[in-house]
Design an enzyme around this catalytic site. Structure first.
Site, short mmCIF file in Angstrom:
data_model
loop_
_atom_site.label_atom_id
_atom_site.label_comp_id
_atom_site.label_asym_id
_atom_site.label_seq_id
_atom_site.Cartn_x
_atom_site.Cartn_y
_atom_site.Cartn_z
N ALA A 171 0.79 -0.95 0.30
CA ALA A 171 0.64 0.33 0.57
C ALA A 171 1.10 1.33 0.14
O ALA A 171 0.16 2.23 -0.57
CB ALA A 171 -0.51 0.51 1.58
N GLY A 219 -17.57 -16.27 5.06
CA GLY A 219 -16.51 -16.96 5.37
C GLY A 219 -15.21 -15.76 6.31
O GLY A 219 -15.21 -13.99 5.85
N LYS A 248 -24.25 -5.50 2.23
CA LYS A 248 -25.11 -6.01 1.21
C LYS A 248 -26.76 -5.47 0.90
O LYS A 248 -26.46 -4.64 0.21
CB LYS A 248 -25.06 -7.27 0.43
CG LYS A 248 -25.77 -8.36 1.68
CD LYS A 248 -25.17 -9.62 1.73
CE LYS A 248 -23.67 -9.41 2.37
NZ LYS A 248 -23.06 -10.36 2.12
N ILE A 275 -13.78 -13.00 -2.79
CA ILE A 275 -13.97 -12.85 -4.82
C ILE A 275 -14.33 -11.40 -5.05
O ILE A 275 -14.60 -10.77 -5.69
CB ILE A 275 -14.95 -12.64 -5.45
CG1 ILE A 275 -15.18 -14.71 -4.99
CG2 ILE A 275 -14.68 -13.78 -7.44
CD1 ILE A 275 -16.35 -15.75 -5.55
N LYS A 329 -26.94 -8.75 -3.66
CA LYS A 329 -26.10 -8.83 -4.75
C LYS A 329 -26.49 -9.06 -5.47
O LYS A 329 -25.19 -7.69 -7.02
CB LYS A 329 -24.99 -9.76 -4.28
CG LYS A 329 -24.49 -10.29 -2.99
CD LYS A 329 -24.13 -11.62 -2.33
CE LYS A 329 -24.38 -11.41 -0.90
NZ LYS A 329 -23.75 -13.16 -0.77
N ASP A 370 -30.64 -12.50 -0.09
CA ASP A 370 -29.04 -11.98 -0.03
C ASP A 370 -28.79 -12.14 -1.47
O ASP A 370 -27.71 -10.95 -1.85
CB ASP A 370 -28.69 -13.44 1.26
CG ASP A 370 -27.36 -12.57 0.99
OD1 ASP A 370 -26.69 -12.19 1.80
OD2 ASP A 370 -26.52 -13.56 0.21
#
Lengths: 434, 434
Positions: A34, A308, A107, A138, A207, A203
């Site tokens: 960074a 997770g 979300k 992802i 998304k 859910d």
């Protein structure tokens, strides 16, 4: 090395604790990448005394999220509180209005209030980033919003809910029914105590609505998503799909369609039959996969862990690294004013094969009634299977797969049958893809 | 809307023409996403008169690439000339030294000279971007360098050459031998007239060396990649792999390993046997797929078109959009000075099953000689198959699959057999994964 990016973290559940653990484990490497350290300066959660397995003593504790967002020594706020409204939304508004960069995994909040929050971020010249809100670890927000930015995206689809995918994979493997697998999933931590948002498709719809806005340059329109969950799916459906060379997956799909001379948007989350040689069929367990189709790049597939603490923390910190590097673009790739409000597309003209499963009384004439309804609506039957053995309650399952045809015909056929004494429960309809 | 990003384009082959077509087709959308138009101001190629199916009249023509890079009215140079050295490298050096941003699709140049070029870019404060150099249209440089930046990447592997994957897929489908399929692939445009770099694994090795540097924070070390191609693979190997539940894929793999108290880097491109339920087994035709394993995110898979003018142009223009947005990070994620020079890892301790195929004379004692060599080296045989029918030249193929064990044992066994009269040609060894 320049000054650290100073972070306030709200919410210390599994993901919040994961972010702390990640920054501790990989902090040196992240600072090198960074160009500056990522430094958590303050945290806030409901219960200070709870044992989270991490040492919170290096961080200032705030009992109040308003105070957390207002701290002078904070550059970026990480919102991991959850919930579309309430404290999370108040924190997000406060942080952005106060000129803080905002990173969130929420979300529901982005699906409901993303446009408002993006507008504030734009006005204040700060970042609103939400990679962790879609498909866990992802990097699909980045992949579509930046990696595929040269393309007109023509369609997106994917497996967006790890809980449902785990349940469907387990039903496939074990032959068990939905309720039994859900119970196991809850015991194993793959499903929440209240699994409603997951198993009802809400859910995944959150998304999908976010991905659609990012992909198509349209205003986020969660309310227009056509949503079906997986609670009606029986072991018999899985077996039937298998016999037809398919598996069942909860798939979100969105694509712009020209209708009546204007651009409209189709958005649906529903269980579908996926051919076994289709890339989504191989996506097992709590994995997510997103496909984006661009007019130059063709089909891109992004796959990985959809939930997770580790994967979600990875996405949260990737957003923080972008902020630390100063490499941040518009939340939905386009300026908020350029995001088009478009009407929902009428799905009636969509062409597909359809799987229809009827639960019927075991008596003469029932099949004739169903097939007549199909004939009258112009639905051409490709195959029909009646289970020899009645279910426990004496009902019989009849599965029909139609030839390719418009959804409106199937809808008309089912409307004819609505309220019929022959049907013990409303029919289950699933599209067939691949 | 701010001033356009002014672009000079060197090389007007299929990719260069694709970039022009893409900017024409999607220019308005791209300008909205980038916040400013992307405007090609000048082009350069070998032959001005060639018909490329695009109108070049809007762009200034330069016969000389040095002049192209020196133009005052250019912000960013796109290098699509190709070749690791020569004119491409001269152009890249000139552009960066002159303070121009550089975008390239040139994997050979980045694999050989990426460190030097990144050093110049860093010193001059300009971008060096090469998304199109690895895996065509798939945003894997962005996915790993930014999307997974919070992770210590522990391993990368993937299918990095579309030509080889097409050939292997076709061999699978048709049962034909390598040479015949290669000829078809050349006629269909999936393989070049001189396919050496593709079929010998060099192209995949270029990409692997770049990915390894980006993933592990190591200096690019193309020379250390252990490279085997696919020219030795016969139809009989494909059939044998199939019987064992595997397919053959050319796979690049890289991972850091601790050896003798220091961090070393293993890099290999080789055909391997991939179990049919492994994600890479489903990657057919000219598709590419890259897997990155991070210590928090777990396994990420990126998949899409690995070549072709549209996908490659998509990646080139994505880099230009990043430059136009001002969202650019270090070429290899870390400052050049932080990229570690590490020694190549000794592969001898790597544990795997091995497929070994021997071409042997059809006479008594040959199998005894081979199996004795295995026994003496400590290689435990899991299965051995001798084809009943000799090949056209009277030779017989013997395929052995070992149990899991160190590579050094297999190497020792084969060393014993080297020069043996029983073998008609050097044995083919492939690792088994998944």
């Amino acid at each position: 090395m320049t000054a650290p990016l100073r972070i306030a973290l709200a919410g210390l559940g599994t993901v919040g604790a994961g972010v702390i653990r990640l920054l501790e484990a990989n902090g040196e490497l992240i600072a090198a990448r960074a160009g500056r350290p990522l430094q958590v300066v303050a945290v806030c959660a409901r219960d200070r005394s709870k044992d989270r397995g991490i040492d919170l003593s290096p961080y200032a504790w705030e009992d109040d999220m308003t105070a957390l967002a207002a701290r002078d020594d904070v550059d970026a706020v990480v919102e991991l509180v959850g919930g579309s409204d309430g404290p999370a939304l108040a924190l997000a508004r406060n942080a952005l209005n106060g000129g803080k960069q905002l990173v969130t995994a929420n979300k529901a909040m982005i699906a409901h209030h993303g446009m408002e929050l993006a507008g504030i971020a734009e006005a204040k010249g700060v970042a609103l980033k939400y990679e962790a809100a879609v498909a866990g670890g992802i990097p699909v927000i980045k992949g579509i919003g930046e990696g595929a930015a040269a393309n007109r995206i023509e369609r997106i689809f994917g497996i967006l809910n790890g809980t449902c995918n785990y349940i469907l994979s387990e039903m496939e493997g074990s032959g068990a029914d939905f309720a039994d697998v859900l119970k196991d999933a809850q015991e194993l931590g793959y499903a929440e105590a209240d699994p409603t948002f997951d198993v009802e498709g809400v859910d995944a719809a959150h998304k999908l609505a976010i991905l659609a806005a990012l992909s198509f340059g349209t205003a986020v329109d969660f309310g227009a998503v056509d949503i079906s969950g997986i609670t009606m799916i029986r072991a018999a459906d899985i077996a039937q799909a298998d016999a037809l060379g398919h598996v069942i997956r909860l798939v979100g799909i969105a694509e712009p369609q020209e209708q009546e001379g204007e651009r409209r948007l189709f958005q649906r989350v529903a269980p579908v039959l996926v051919a076994k040689d289709h890339p989504l069929a191989a996506v097992d367990g709590p994995t997510n996969a997103v496909v984006a189709e661009g007019n130059f790049v063709g089909r891109l597939l992004f796959q990985g862990a959809g939930a997770g603490d580790g994967p979600t923390a990875s996405a949260v910190v990737a957003d923080l690294i972008d902020i630390a590097r100063g490499t941040v673009s518009a939340p939905f790739s386009l300026p908020v004013s350029a995001l088009q409000k478009v009407a929902p597309a009428d799905p009636g003209s969509r062409i597909s094969r359809a799987y229809m499963r009827f639960t019927v009384a075991d008596r003469p004439g029932v099949l004739a009634e169903i097939t007549a309804a199909m004939r009258d609506a112009g639905v051409s039957i490709e195959s029909m299977i009646q289970h020899g053995h009645p279910e426990e309650d004496g009902d019989v399952l009849v599965a029909i797969v139609s030839h390719r045809g418009p959804e409106s015909a199937v809808t008309a056929a089912l409307a004819t049958l609505e309220g019929s004494d022959s049907l013990s429960e409303p029919p289950l309809v699933m599209r067939v893809i691949g």
